[in-house]
Motif scaffolding. Structure first.
Motif, PDB file in Angstrom:
ATOM      1  N   PRO A 125       0.577  -0.896  -0.144  1.00  0.00           N
ATOM      2  CA  PRO A 125       0.154  -0.590  -0.031  1.00  0.00           C
ATOM      3  C   PRO A 125       1.221   1.476   0.542  1.00  0.00           C
ATOM      4  O   PRO A 125       0.549   2.632  -0.807  1.00  0.00           O
ATOM      5  N   ASN A 126       2.363   1.759   0.593  1.00  0.00           N
ATOM      6  CA  ASN A 126       2.937   2.339   0.735  1.00  0.00           C
ATOM      7  C   ASN A 126       3.441   2.610  -0.713  1.00  0.00           C
ATOM      8  O   ASN A 126       3.392   4.092  -1.237  1.00  0.00           O
ATOM      9  N   GLN A 127       3.701   1.380  -1.279  1.00  0.00           N
ATOM     10  CA  GLN A 127       4.429   1.893  -2.934  1.00  0.00           C
ATOM     11  C   GLN A 127       3.124   2.335  -3.521  1.00  0.00           C
ATOM     12  O   GLN A 127       2.980   3.230  -4.712  1.00  0.00           O
TER      13      GLN A 127
ATOM     14  N   ILE B 125      -7.191   1.287  -0.654  1.00  0.00           N
ATOM     15  CA  ILE B 125      -6.435   1.719   0.463  1.00  0.00           C
ATOM     16  C   ILE B 125      -7.088   2.788   0.649  1.00  0.00           C
ATOM     17  O   ILE B 125      -7.216   3.968  -0.388  1.00  0.00           O
ATOM     18  N   PHE B 126      -7.190   3.262   1.783  1.00  0.00           N
ATOM     19  CA  PHE B 126      -7.536   4.606   2.278  1.00  0.00           C
ATOM     20  C   PHE B 126      -5.835   5.413   2.358  1.00  0.00           C
ATOM     21  O   PHE B 126      -4.980   4.950   3.260  1.00  0.00           O
ATOM     22  N   PRO B 127      -5.711   6.471   1.641  1.00  0.00           N
ATOM     23  CA  PRO B 127      -3.646   6.572   0.904  1.00  0.00           C
ATOM     24  C   PRO B 127      -3.870   8.026   2.636  1.00  0.00           C
ATOM     25  O   PRO B 127      -2.605   7.395   3.528  1.00  0.00           O
TER      26      PRO B 127
ATOM     27  N   GLN C 219      -0.440   5.018   9.181  1.00  0.00           N
ATOM     28  CA  GLN C 219       0.673   4.168   9.489  1.00  0.00           C
ATOM     29  C   GLN C 219       1.732   3.730   9.191  1.00  0.00           C
ATOM     30  O   GLN C 219       2.925   3.613  10.233  1.00  0.00           O
ATOM     31  N   LEU C 220       2.019   4.801   7.894  1.00  0.00           N
ATOM     32  CA  LEU C 220       3.856   5.044   7.604  1.00  0.00           C
ATOM     33  C   LEU C 220       3.940   5.737   9.030  1.00  0.00           C
ATOM     34  O   LEU C 220       5.340   6.103   9.343  1.00  0.00           O
TER      35      LEU C 220
ATOM     36  N   LYS D 196       6.264   8.742  -7.289  1.00  0.00           N
ATOM     37  CA  LYS D 196       7.200   8.381  -6.732  1.00  0.00           C
ATOM     38  C   LYS D 196       7.148   6.852  -6.590  1.00  0.00           C
ATOM     39  O   LYS D 196       6.277   7.036  -6.976  1.00  0.00           O
ATOM     40  N   ASP D 197       8.415   6.564  -7.056  1.00  0.00           N
ATOM     41  CA  ASP D 197       8.529   5.278  -6.806  1.00  0.00           C
ATOM     42  C   ASP D 197       7.599   4.597  -8.000  1.00  0.00           C
ATOM     43  O   ASP D 197       7.261   5.558  -8.731  1.00  0.00           O
TER      44      ASP D 197
END
Lengths: 404, 238
Positions: free
Chosen positions: A62-64, A260-262, A268-269, A73-74
């Motif tokens: 989800p982070n990616q 996902i909910f960004p 979370q991050l 990014k990424d």
């Protein structure tokens, strides 16, 4: 007159006063930068996710997905089928579903393929559209482009300009043959999409079909209808909060994609990074406490350095209150001057960091005065003034005759 | 001048400084009385305690023993804040080292002394200070800082500051020591004239014979000796 004496005393010892102000300013600046950076980063990241209620993308991190879709990014995790997008568009819980496709860049600026409905996307009802035009119009046919404010400025793109995109996410990839024409330039959104180049999603499909054909050594004949179209992500706006939760639950069954909910991912991050951040904050606090102690000592030494002047004042009949007033006025002047310079310097350094962060990460940190700064200003000033109280008491109790 | 009015009276006054090994007697006075309007020269060799005695009279120091009365009130019995106010209003002091505030101009040095005493109405303070500096020949130096003035000019500022609040007691510690003869006499004349006109008592410490000869009353201090703790010294005023 007491204030004049205090002011003149400070001017009479410019090096001592200057150094004290410098130490106070450095301490306050550091405190301000640490606080602004912490608050600004958090607010900047959360703000960047505001236009994205829900994101659908390929299964994976989800982070990616957030990094790729929200912050440009990424690299993308992968694609999802167009069918998923179509199903979402027809879902009664969904107010709008906007496809996003990534994979190309122009001189390092991400090309985002989407539908023209992205320009009517309203993150919050009544707060206007997310993407608004500074000049030109929306794209209407493939290979028209709408350029983000920062991308337009830094690439020097104007309406009518033409460019060719390159494959991949960094400059230097294979250049596609198709030529894009700039038909619109966006106003700044103070977020990563200022660095985006938006094009019709069909353009991405067409460019990539040809790219894949070329890669296979075949003749570049396009037939987009026969090629299975995919999207990298879908920006989903649910009709409401309960609809969002139901939609999220429904989507758990989906095998080919994740929803996902960004904002939740960012929180979370932060909680993952929390320990590291906490450690950095602890180190900062230690430095700040040391800085405040140096500041207190500096104000104290500065006040003690004027013992003879105070003895003269006592000899002239100055009362304890007069001496207190003069010393506290000196400490207050030194501290307030240091605090003001410190806050301004802190904001200056922070603005530089904002620019660096913006250019390196496309994350626009929030700027402006934050409530914590009021505590810094009040706390710093009181601390400096309190530091002046000690010599004020000592001066009053000392034998003034020996200094006369 | 009311020559019968007793203004200042010192009885059995001693000032001692103690450290671990010994007690040093800085000054000891059995009895000294000054009347309102009197002008006195305080003489004695270096180290005889002239400065300490002036500090005691001004209330900057409190005696180890004995009492100093000003108009019948024992100074050391006054609360410190009262003594500060009394010093601001009633005492004009020219220090040996002048002690002008280096960060303030000549005019401001006078205004500061006035601000603590509040004897002269606020509205008149600036005018009175300018007038006084004019009287000592410094009308063109009002805005000068002490380091921009010659030693003689600084001494005149200090003298003007000492009389700015029209004090009833003027103390001058070697006011001519750092001046040439002309400037020394100018400052002394100014102090004596002012004291005479305002009826103030003037005490001038000096070791200059030419200066002391101008005074009708001369009090001399002997150099006190250092004594071991517990011993007594007797240092009489002649």
């Amino acid at each position: 007159m007491r204030l004049l004496i205090a002011w003149r005393n400070l001017l009479a010892k410019p090096v001592q006063s200057g150094l004290t102000v410098l130490i106070v300013a450095a301490t306050i600046a550091m405190l301000a930068v640490v606080t602004l950076l912490s608050t600004g980063t958090h607010a900047g990241l959360v703000r960047a996710t505001e236009p994205f209620d829900l994101i659908v993308g390929a299964k994976g991190s989800p982070n990616q997905l957030v990094l790729n879709t929200v912050f440009l990014k990424d690299v993308p995790i992968g694609n999802v089928s167009h069918e998923i997008y179509e199903k979402l568009s027809e879902n009664p819980l969904v107010a709008s579903a906007i496809p996003l496709a990534f994979g190309d860049n122009y001189k390092g600026y991400t090309i985002v393929g989407s539908g023209s409905d992205i320009f009517s996307h309203e993150p919050k009802v009544g707060q206007g559209q997310w993407l608004q035009f500074a000049a030109g119009r929306s794209f209407s046919v493939p290979f028209e482009a709408v350029v983000g404010a920062k991308a337009a400025q830094e690439l020097g793109l104007k309406l009518g300009d033409e460019f060719k995109s390159a494959h991949g996410f960094i400059p230097g990839g294979d250049t596609h043959d198709h030529v894009y024409q700039v038909v619109g330039i966006l106003q700044s959104v103070n977020g990563p999409y200022d660095q985006a180049v938006l094009v019709p999603i069909e353009s991405i499909w067409l460019a990539h079909e040809k790219h894949e054909s070329k890669a296979e050594g075949e003749v570049a004949i396009e037939d987009s209808h026969e090629h299975e179209h995919e999207v990298t992500a879908i920006l989903v706006k649910p009709k409401g909060y309960s609809e969002a939760m139901r939609l999220y639950q429904q989507f758990q069954q989906e095998k080919g994609a994740q929803m996902i909910f960004p904002a939740q991912v960012i929180v979370q991050l932060f909680s993952i990074l929390g320990q590291g951040e906490q450690m950095l904050r602890s180190i900062a606090y230690v430095i700040i406490v040391m800085g405040l102690m140096i500041m207190a000592l500096s104000v104290y030494w500065s006040a003690l350095g004027r013992v003879r002047d105070r003895s003269i004042l006592r000899a002239l009949g100055a009362s304890a209150r007069d001496i207190f007033t003069v010393i506290l006025a000196e400490s207050a002047l030194l501290t307030i001057l240091g605090v003001v310079i410190g806050i301004l310097t802190g904001h200056g350094i922070y603005l530089v960091l904002v620019k660096v962060m913006e250019s390196k990460t496309a994350i626009v940190l929030t700027s402006g005065v934050i409530p914590e700064e009021i505590y810094i200003v009040i706390g710093g000033t009181l601390f400096g003034i309190l530091a002046g109280l000690i010599p004020a008491v000592l001066t009053y109790k000392m034998d003034v005759a020996k200094y006369l | 001048m009311d020559g019968d009015e007793k203004m200042l009276e010192l009885n059995q006054v001693r000032k001692e400084y103690r450290d671990v090994l010994q007690t040093i007697t800085a000054v000891a006075v059995e009895h000294l009385m000054m009347q309102t309007g009197e002008q006195i020269a305080l003489v004695g060799p270096s180290g005889s305690g002239k400065t300490t005695l002036l500090h005691l009279i001004s209330g900057l120091l409190t005696p180890t023993a004995g009492e100093i009365k000003f108009n019948g009130i024992v100074l050391s019995s006054m609360p410190e804040t009262w003594r500060d106010t009394w010093r601001a209003k009633a005492v004009g002091y020219i220090f040996q080292k002048l002690n002008l505030l280096s960060s303030l101009t000549a005019l401001e040095n006078l205004l500061v002394a006035m601000s603590f005493a509040n004897v002269i109405p606020k509205k008149e303070q600036r005018q009175w200070a300018s007038q006084l500096l004019d009287q000592v020949g410094l009308s063109d130096k009002l805005g000068k800082f002490p380091h921009q003035l010659s030693m003689g000019e600084q001494q005149r500022v200090a003298a003007a500051r000492a009389v700015i609040n029209k004090p009833s007691l003027i103390l001058a510690d070697e006011p001519t020591a750092s001046l040439d003869q002309d400037n020394g006499l100018l400052v002394l004349d100014m102090l004596r004239q002012f004291a005479k006109e305002s009826g103030s008592t003037l005490v001038v410490s000096t070791h200059d014979r030419q200066i002391m000869n101008q005074f009708e009353r001369i009090c001399s201090l002997r150099k006190p000796s250092e004594e071991v703790i517990g011993s007594a010294t007797s240092n009489r005023l002649a």
